[in-house]
Design an enzyme around this catalytic site. Structure first.
Site, PDB file in Angstrom:
ATOM      1  N   ASN A  18      27.291  43.820  47.482  1.00  0.00           N
ATOM      2  CA  ASN A  18      27.908  42.712  48.475  1.00  0.00           C
ATOM      3  C   ASN A  18      27.459  41.509  47.869  1.00  0.00           C
ATOM      4  OD1 ASN A  18      25.642  42.254  50.233  1.00  0.00           O
ATOM      5  ND2 ASN A  18      26.016  44.751  50.612  1.00  0.00           N
ATOM      6  N   ASP A  26      26.552  50.682  53.289  1.00  0.00           N
ATOM      7  CA  ASP A  26      26.836  51.704  54.036  1.00  0.00           C
ATOM      8  C   ASP A  26      27.082  53.160  53.491  1.00  0.00           C
ATOM      9  OD1 ASP A  26      26.446  50.459  56.565  1.00  0.00           O
ATOM     10  OD2 ASP A  26      28.416  49.645  56.515  1.00  0.00           O
ATOM     11  N   LYS A  32      25.862  55.817  30.556  1.00  0.00           N
ATOM     12  CA  LYS A  32      27.115  55.014  30.970  1.00  0.00           C
ATOM     13  C   LYS A  32      28.327  55.853  30.951  1.00  0.00           C
ATOM     14  CE  LYS A  32      29.389  50.884  29.137  1.00  0.00           C
ATOM     15  NZ  LYS A  32      29.716  50.328  28.036  1.00  0.00           N
ATOM     16  N   PHE A  58      21.080  42.183  62.911  1.00  0.00           N
ATOM     17  CA  PHE A  58      22.043  41.206  62.764  1.00  0.00           C
ATOM     18  C   PHE A  58      23.407  41.898  62.597  1.00  0.00           C
ATOM     19  CE2 PHE A  58      20.581  36.989  60.980  1.00  0.00           C
ATOM     20  CZ  PHE A  58      19.380  37.327  61.372  1.00  0.00           C
ATOM     21  N   LYS A  89      26.530  47.243  69.112  1.00  0.00           N
ATOM     22  CA  LYS A  89      25.474  47.365  68.101  1.00  0.00           C
ATOM     23  C   LYS A  89      24.263  47.592  68.777  1.00  0.00           C
ATOM     24  CE  LYS A  89      27.977  46.454  64.102  1.00  0.00           C
ATOM     25  NZ  LYS A  89      28.382  45.396  63.093  1.00  0.00           N
ATOM     26  N   LYS A 133      21.930  50.733  68.788  1.00  0.00           N
ATOM     27  CA  LYS A 133      20.778  50.702  67.671  1.00  0.00           C
ATOM     28  C   LYS A 133      19.438  50.315  68.664  1.00  0.00           C
ATOM     29  CE  LYS A 133      23.574  49.610  63.679  1.00  0.00           C
ATOM     30  NZ  LYS A 133      23.574  49.001  62.220  1.00  0.00           N
TER      31      LYS A 133
HETATM   32  N1  CTP Z   1      21.595  48.076  58.960  1.00  0.00           N
HETATM   33  C1  CTP Z   1      20.769  48.982  58.223  1.00  0.00           C
HETATM   34  N2  CTP Z   1      20.999  50.021  57.609  1.00  0.00           N
HETATM   35  C2  CTP Z   1      21.966  50.263  57.198  1.00  0.00           C
HETATM   36  C3  CTP Z   1      23.469  49.498  57.494  1.00  0.00           C
HETATM   37  C4  CTP Z   1      22.953  48.524  58.141  1.00  0.00           C
HETATM   38  O1  CTP Z   1      19.555  48.853  58.767  1.00  0.00           O
HETATM   39  N3  CTP Z   1      22.606  51.424  56.429  1.00  0.00           N
HETATM   40  C5  CTP Z   1      21.456  47.084  59.670  1.00  0.00           C
HETATM   41  C6  CTP Z   1      21.732  45.778  59.177  1.00  0.00           C
HETATM   42  O2  CTP Z   1      20.488  44.999  58.539  1.00  0.00           O
HETATM   43  C7  CTP Z   1      22.009  44.813  60.158  1.00  0.00           C
HETATM   44  C8  CTP Z   1      22.693  45.925  61.036  1.00  0.00           C
HETATM   45  O3  CTP Z   1      22.530  46.824  60.772  1.00  0.00           O
HETATM   46  O4  CTP Z   1      20.641  44.404  61.011  1.00  0.00           O
HETATM   47  C9  CTP Z   1      23.991  45.567  61.275  1.00  0.00           C
HETATM   48  O5  CTP Z   1      24.702  46.192  60.010  1.00  0.00           O
HETATM   49  P1  CTP Z   1      26.367  46.869  60.110  1.00  0.00           P
HETATM   50  O6  CTP Z   1      26.391  47.462  58.931  1.00  0.00           O
HETATM   51  O7  CTP Z   1      27.030  45.557  60.172  1.00  0.00           O
HETATM   52  O8  CTP Z   1      26.631  47.361  61.259  1.00  0.00           O
HETATM   53  P2  CTP Z   1      26.972  48.960  61.576  1.00  0.00           P
HETATM   54  O9  CTP Z   1      26.558  49.516  62.682  1.00  0.00           O
HETATM   55  O10 CTP Z   1      27.225  49.856  60.241  1.00  0.00           O
HETATM   56  O11 CTP Z   1      28.638  48.548  62.001  1.00  0.00           O
HETATM   57  P3  CTP Z   1      29.835  48.531  61.281  1.00  0.00           P
HETATM   58  O12 CTP Z   1      29.796  49.071  59.746  1.00  0.00           O
HETATM   59  O13 CTP Z   1      31.027  49.384  62.053  1.00  0.00           O
HETATM   60  O14 CTP Z   1      30.405  47.020  61.370  1.00  0.00           O
END
Ligand code: CTP
Length: 404
Positions: free
Chosen positions: A210, A279, A289, A323, A337, A341
Site C-alpha cells: 500500500n 490484511d 519469478k 490508528f 475498533k 482491539k
Molecule cells: N493493524 C495491525 N495488524 C494488522 C492490521 C492492522 O496491527 N494485520 C493495526 C494498524 O497498525 C492500525 C490498526 O490496526 O493501528 C487499524 O487497522 P485497520 O486495518 O484499519 O483495521 P481493521 O481492524 O483491519 O479494520 P478494517 O479493515 O475493517 O477497516
C-alpha cells in the site's frame, strides 16, 4: 498561539529570503517571544543588522569579535539562553557547515554550542536544494538531532521554479510552536512504534503493498525521543531517514512485523501501531519469478494476523494506541475498533489529499477509552505526534490518580 516568555535565537544566513526573516521576527515578537538575531556576514549584505534592531527592538550580532558590546562568550551565552534556535533562511552553506560541525562565525558557533532544539528553514535555488550534497547534509542534520523544514515549491528569486522557496511565515510559526511545546514528560517510559507499509511477496520480484510512507509513525518516534522516552521503531520499507535517538528494526512482511512486535512488546510499556499492515498475504509464495504464460491468473490470499488486536488481548496495564484510516462513518468505525482491539487511544482519519499516506499533514479525531473525542484540525504530522504523546501522558497521569 502565544509565545509569551519564549526565548528565540533567530539565525539569518545569506539568502535573498533574509528580508522575509524581518516579518518572521516581527511576528515572533508580536506573539510575545524574546528574540535575539544572529546574522552571517553575507546575510548582512541582504538586510542590515540595523533593520532587525529597529524592526524587532532586539540585540543583533554578526561578529562577536568585531563588535563585542558585552564580551561574555556570546555564542555560548546565547546558546544557553535560547529555548530554540531557528535558522531562517538557512542557505546550503550554513546547512553544510552545521552538518560538518564547522563553527567559524557567530551563527555557526552558536548552533554548534546549542542545547535547545535547532530548526533549519532552507531557502535556496531548487538545484542547490536538490543537489545530493545538500540532501546528504540535511540527512546528517536529522541524524544529529536537528529539525529541518521542507521548503515550499514555486517561483524562486533566481527566476526558476521548484522546491526551495522560504515557507509561509504561518507554517514556520506552527513548526516553532510544535518544537517549543516539547516536554520531557515521558522520561522513564519505553515506547514501541510501528510505521510504514508491509510487503506481501507473490513471487521473488513482485509484492502486494500500500502507499504508506511511514511519515506519521516516524514523526511519533522522532517526538517520543524528545519527550524523553526510550523509543523502538519497527519499520516497514520506507524512504525516510531514521529519526535521531531511535532504535530501529526493519521488517518487510506482515508476518515479520508480527514477530518483531511480539518479541519487543514485553520490554515496552507503551505501544503505538501506526503501520499500514497488509490484511491479506498470498497463500503460496511462488519460488523464483512467475513467467507470463497463462492468459489469466488468480492469487489466493490468506488473512494476516492482526498485530494490534493480538497485543490488545495481552496488554495488561500497558498503554495501547491504534490508528484507523476510514472512508466513511469515521467516529463509529473508530470507536468500534477501539473496543474490539482493546485500545486506550485511537487516532482516526479520513483519506484525503492532505491527510493521506504521503501528506506531511494530517487531521482527524483522537478517541480515548472513556469515549472522549478530540477533533484534530489539519496540522503537521509532527504536531499531531506531540498531541498524541500528550494524550498518552494524560492517560498515565489519570491512572496514577491525578490530572494536570
Ligand atoms: N493493524 C495491525 N495488524 C494488522 C492490521 C492492522 O496491527 N494485520 C493495526 C494498524 O497498525 C492500525 C490498526 O490496526 O493501528 C487499524 O487497522 P485497520 O486495518 O484499519 O483495521 P481493521 O481492524 O483491519 O479494520 P478494517 O479493515 O475493517 O477497516
Amino acid at each position: 498561539m502565544s509565545f509569551e516568555g519564549a526565548k528565540i535565537v533567530l539565525g539569518i544566513s545569506g539568502s535573498i529570503a533574509a528580508y522575509k526573516a524581518v516579518y518572521l521576527g516581527r511576528e515572533l515578537v508580536r506573539r510575545g517571544a524574546e528574540v535575539r538575531v544572529a546574522m552571517t556576514k553575507n546575510a548582512a549584505k541582504f538586510v542590515t543588522p540595523l533593520t532587525f534592531r529597529a524592526a524587532l527592538s532586539c540585540p543583533v550580532v554578526v561578529d562577536e569579535f568585531e563588535d563585542p558590546t558585552d564580551f561574555n562568550m556570546q555564542h555560548i551565552s546565547w546558546s544557553k539562553w535560547a529555548d530554540i534556535i531557528v535558522i531562517a533562511p538557512a542557505t546550503a552553506n550554513i546547512i553544510a557547515k552545521c552538518a560538518g560541525g564547522i563553527a567559524n562565525d557567530f551563527l555557526s558557533t552558536t548552533i554548534l554550542a546549542a542545547n535547545s532544539p535547532v530548526l533549519f528553514v532552507p531557502a535556496m535555488n531548487s538545484a542547490m536544494f536538490l543537489n545530493p550534497a545538500t540532501q546528504r547534509n540535511i540527512k546528517t542534520l536529522h541524524q544529529l538531532g536537528h529539525f529541518v523544514m521542507q521548503p515550499d515549491s514555486g517561483d524562486l528569486a533566481c527566476g526558476e521554479s521548484g522546491a526551495g522557496r522560504f515557507p509561509e511565515i504561518e507554517k514556520i510559526i506552527a513548526e516553532i510552536e510544535t518544537l517549543l511545546s516539547i516536554e520531557k514528560t515521558l522520561t522513564g517510559h519505553k515506547i514501541l512504534i510501528t510505521a510504514g507499509p508491509t510487503r506481501e511477496y507473490i513471487d521473488s520480484v513482485r509484492f502486494i503493498s500500500n502507499p504508506s510512507t511511514g511519515k506519521m509513525g516516524y514523526a511519533i518516534a522522532e517526538m517520543a525521543v524528545r519527550f524523553g522516552a526510550e523509543t523502538t521503531l519497527i519499520s516497514g520499507p520506507v524512504e525516510i531517514t531514521p529519526p535521531y535517538g531511535v532504535r530501529i528494526i526493519y521488517v518487510t512482511s506482515a508476518e515479520k512485523m508480527y514477530n518483531a512486535v511480539m518479541s519487543e512488546f514485553g520490554a515496552h510499556d507503551i505501544a503505538i501501531m501506526a503501520s499500514a499492515v497488509a490484511d491479506y498475504t498470498p497463500t503460496k509464495k511462488f519460488p523464483g519469478k512467475i513467467k507470463k504464460t497463462a492468459d489469466s491468473m488468480a492469487i489466493e490470499l490468506t488473512r494476516t494476523r492482526d498485530i494490534l488486536a493480538e497485543l490488545g488481548k495481552n496488554k495488561g496495564d500497558k498503554i495501547l494506541v491504534g490508528f484507523a484510516l476510514e472512508t466513511d462513518n469515521l467516529i463509529e468505525n473508530a470507536k468500534d475498533k477501539l473496543i474490539r482491539k482493546n485500545l486506550d487511544i485511537i487516532f482516526a482519519n479520513l483519506e484525503s489529499e492532505k491527510t493521506g499516506f504521503s501528506a506531511d499533514t494530517n487531521a482527524g479525531v483522537i478517541i480515548d477509552k472513556d469515549g472522549n473525542i478530540e477533533e484534530i484540525p489539519l496540522l503537521s504530522k509532527r504536531k499531531i505526534a506531540v498531541i498524541l504523546l500528550r494524550k498518552i501522558q494524560q492517560v498515565i497521569e489519570k491512572r496514577a490518580g491525578y490530572s494536570k
